[in-house]
Write a protein that holds these residues in place. Sequence first.
Motif, PDB file in Angstrom:
ATOM      1  N   GLU A  11      28.256  39.684  43.633  1.00 34.03           N
ATOM      2  CA  GLU A  11      27.845  38.498  43.037  1.00 34.03           C
ATOM      3  C   GLU A  11      26.656  37.555  43.650  1.00 34.03           C
ATOM      4  O   GLU A  11      26.412  37.857  44.990  1.00 34.03           O
ATOM      5  N   LYS A  15      20.922  39.423  39.472  1.00 37.84           N
ATOM      6  CA  LYS A  15      20.714  40.242  38.234  1.00 37.84           C
ATOM      7  C   LYS A  15      20.108  39.432  37.048  1.00 37.84           C
ATOM      8  O   LYS A  15      19.368  39.807  36.301  1.00 37.84           O
ATOM      9  N   GLU A  38      27.808  41.637  30.188  1.00 41.64           N
ATOM     10  CA  GLU A  38      29.170  41.899  29.934  1.00 41.64           C
ATOM     11  C   GLU A  38      29.772  41.082  31.186  1.00 41.64           C
ATOM     12  O   GLU A  38      29.084  41.074  32.397  1.00 41.64           O
ATOM     13  N   PRO A  39      30.919  40.236  31.199  1.00 40.61           N
ATOM     14  CA  PRO A  39      31.676  40.447  29.914  1.00 40.61           C
ATOM     15  C   PRO A  39      31.060  39.556  28.821  1.00 40.61           C
ATOM     16  O   PRO A  39      30.608  38.343  29.322  1.00 40.61           O
ATOM     17  N   ARG A  49      35.330  36.450  27.814  1.00 43.27           N
ATOM     18  CA  ARG A  49      34.669  35.985  28.825  1.00 43.27           C
ATOM     19  C   ARG A  49      35.291  34.759  29.375  1.00 43.27           C
ATOM     20  O   ARG A  49      35.406  34.758  30.824  1.00 43.27           O
ATOM     21  N   LEU A  53      36.684  34.618  33.280  1.00 41.29           N
ATOM     22  CA  LEU A  53      35.952  33.767  34.436  1.00 41.29           C
ATOM     23  C   LEU A  53      36.611  32.170  34.792  1.00 41.29           C
ATOM     24  O   LEU A  53      36.355  31.773  35.712  1.00 41.29           O
ATOM     25  N   TYR A  69      38.642  43.237  30.074  1.00 39.78           N
ATOM     26  CA  TYR A  69      37.384  43.711  30.253  1.00 39.78           C
ATOM     27  C   TYR A  69      37.213  44.947  29.326  1.00 39.78           C
ATOM     28  O   TYR A  69      35.925  45.004  28.570  1.00 39.78           O
ATOM     29  N   ARG A  73      34.350  45.042  26.219  1.00 37.28           N
ATOM     30  CA  ARG A  73      33.332  46.208  26.197  1.00 37.28           C
ATOM     31  C   ARG A  73      33.377  47.067  24.744  1.00 37.28           C
ATOM     32  O   ARG A  73      32.473  47.060  24.248  1.00 37.28           O
ATOM     33  N   ASP A  94      23.440  43.419  31.784  1.00 34.42           N
ATOM     34  CA  ASP A  94      23.814  42.818  32.983  1.00 34.42           C
ATOM     35  C   ASP A  94      25.199  43.050  33.135  1.00 34.42           C
ATOM     36  O   ASP A  94      26.216  42.454  32.611  1.00 34.42           O
ATOM     37  N   ARG A  95      25.467  44.122  33.927  1.00 33.05           N
ATOM     38  CA  ARG A  95      26.802  44.882  34.158  1.00 33.05           C
ATOM     39  C   ARG A  95      27.379  45.597  32.914  1.00 33.05           C
ATOM     40  O   ARG A  95      27.291  45.179  31.933  1.00 33.05           O
ATOM     41  N   PHE A  96      28.128  46.541  33.134  1.00 37.82           N
ATOM     42  CA  PHE A  96      28.757  47.666  32.334  1.00 37.82           C
ATOM     43  C   PHE A  96      29.964  48.274  33.038  1.00 37.82           C
ATOM     44  O   PHE A  96      30.635  47.469  33.759  1.00 37.82           O
ATOM     45  N   ALA A  99      30.932  48.157  36.427  1.00 38.17           N
ATOM     46  CA  ALA A  99      31.536  46.812  37.171  1.00 38.17           C
ATOM     47  C   ALA A  99      33.007  46.996  37.204  1.00 38.17           C
ATOM     48  O   ALA A  99      33.729  46.492  38.227  1.00 38.17           O
ATOM     49  N   THR A 100      33.748  47.576  36.085  1.00 37.81           N
ATOM     50  CA  THR A 100      35.134  47.792  36.280  1.00 37.81           C
ATOM     51  C   THR A 100      35.668  48.682  37.189  1.00 37.81           C
ATOM     52  O   THR A 100      36.744  48.382  37.941  1.00 37.81           O
ATOM     53  N   TYR A 103      34.907  46.388  40.374  1.00 33.49           N
ATOM     54  CA  TYR A 103      35.802  45.326  40.772  1.00 33.49           C
ATOM     55  C   TYR A 103      37.469  45.560  40.682  1.00 33.49           C
ATOM     56  O   TYR A 103      38.018  45.109  41.250  1.00 33.49           O
ATOM     57  N   GLN A 104      37.743  46.231  39.165  1.00 36.76           N
ATOM     58  CA  GLN A 104      39.206  46.405  39.202  1.00 36.76           C
ATOM     59  C   GLN A 104      39.657  47.843  39.986  1.00 36.76           C
ATOM     60  O   GLN A 104      40.775  47.781  40.419  1.00 36.76           O
ATOM     61  N   PHE A 160      36.179  34.907  40.111  1.00 39.65           N
ATOM     62  CA  PHE A 160      35.866  35.787  41.072  1.00 39.65           C
ATOM     63  C   PHE A 160      35.330  35.481  42.325  1.00 39.65           C
ATOM     64  O   PHE A 160      35.317  35.984  43.442  1.00 39.65           O
TER      65      PHE A 160
HETATM   66  P1  TMP Z   1      28.644  37.929  36.135  1.00 34.78           P
HETATM   67  O1  TMP Z   1      28.895  37.066  37.285  1.00 34.78           O
HETATM   68  O2  TMP Z   1      27.715  38.733  36.571  1.00 34.78           O
HETATM   69  O3  TMP Z   1      28.388  37.272  34.830  1.00 34.78           O
HETATM   70  O4  TMP Z   1      29.824  38.832  35.940  1.00 34.78           O
HETATM   71  C1  TMP Z   1      31.117  37.997  35.538  1.00 34.78           C
HETATM   72  C2  TMP Z   1      31.996  38.653  36.503  1.00 34.78           C
HETATM   73  O5  TMP Z   1      32.910  39.532  36.022  1.00 34.78           O
HETATM   74  C3  TMP Z   1      31.583  39.183  38.082  1.00 34.78           C
HETATM   75  O6  TMP Z   1      32.419  38.297  38.805  1.00 34.78           O
HETATM   76  C4  TMP Z   1      32.135  40.439  38.077  1.00 34.78           C
HETATM   77  C5  TMP Z   1      33.219  40.559  37.027  1.00 34.78           C
HETATM   78  N1  TMP Z   1      33.439  41.779  36.265  1.00 34.78           N
HETATM   79  C6  TMP Z   1      34.628  42.635  36.775  1.00 34.78           C
HETATM   80  O7  TMP Z   1      35.309  42.340  37.358  1.00 34.78           O
HETATM   81  N2  TMP Z   1      34.714  43.672  35.713  1.00 34.78           N
HETATM   82  C7  TMP Z   1      33.886  44.140  34.842  1.00 34.78           C
HETATM   83  O8  TMP Z   1      34.039  45.101  34.169  1.00 34.78           O
HETATM   84  C8  TMP Z   1      32.647  43.299  34.414  1.00 34.78           C
HETATM   85  C9  TMP Z   1      31.914  43.387  33.549  1.00 34.78           C
HETATM   86  C10 TMP Z   1      32.633  41.944  35.275  1.00 34.78           C
END
Ligand code: TMP
Length: 215
Positions: A11, A15, A38-39, A49, A53, A69, A73, A94-96, A99-100, A103-104, A160
């Motif tokens: 976070e 990016k 993404e998302p 998204r 969020l 997610y 995607r 920006d993320r793909f 990130a899963t 984060y997950q 998050f």
């Molecule tokens: P962002 O803040 O970069 O726009 O991303 C959105 C949030 O989603 C960020 O806290 C990370 C989370 N995220 C996941 O948990 N899993 C994922 O696959 C993606 C793409 C984002």
Amino acid sequence: MSFFITLEGVEGSGKSTQIRILREHLEARGRRVLATREPGGCPIADAIRAILLDSANRELVPRAELLLYAAARAQHVEQVIRPALAAGTIVLCDRFADATTAYQGGGRGLDAGLIAELNRVATGGLLPDLSLLFDMPVETGLERARRRNQNDTLRDEGRFEMEELDFHRRVRSAYLALAERDARFRLVDATGTPATVAARVATAVDAFLAGGGPS
Ligand code: TMP
């Protein structure tokens, strides 16, 4: 020639600023560029998204989060990313899928095999050619992200950012482990001014493109 480049990181790692600067950098060199995220990235994924969020959605369970997610995607890859690549565009995302994994997988502790399988289904096997991992201490990034979210009166995307520090530390470790394992990653020190970080990004991307792309 088309390339698929992803930007990943904890976070507040900068990016979204960097994707804008990188896009201008590449366009100034005559490249056709699509910047997406993404998302999101298309109306259906943007609607997903909003669910993912919104900090009001405290009840969202980890498996549902994972599937949302993946759904976002799948739509984004099919509707936006693959057509752009087929048209010869450089796609910056920006993320793909990583990130899963971070984060997950790292953050929530969901099964790595399940995540790998879902990533395969959601992407249809599409992998980035280059992934930039913006790395910085999670405390610094979170402070930035929380400030941004407080100043944004139009959206609430803070679900998050409410997670505890340990969650974000696990995310960072998972990203670093991915970067260590896979040669498509470049680690970018995300501390310093936007211009300093942008210079690091330009060096990494120019070297990649000069080498003709994937090694
Ligand atoms: P962002 O803040 O970069 O726009 O991303 C959105 C949030 O989603 C960020 O806290 C990370 C989370 N995220 C996941 O948990 N899993 C994922 O696959 C993606 C793409 C984002």
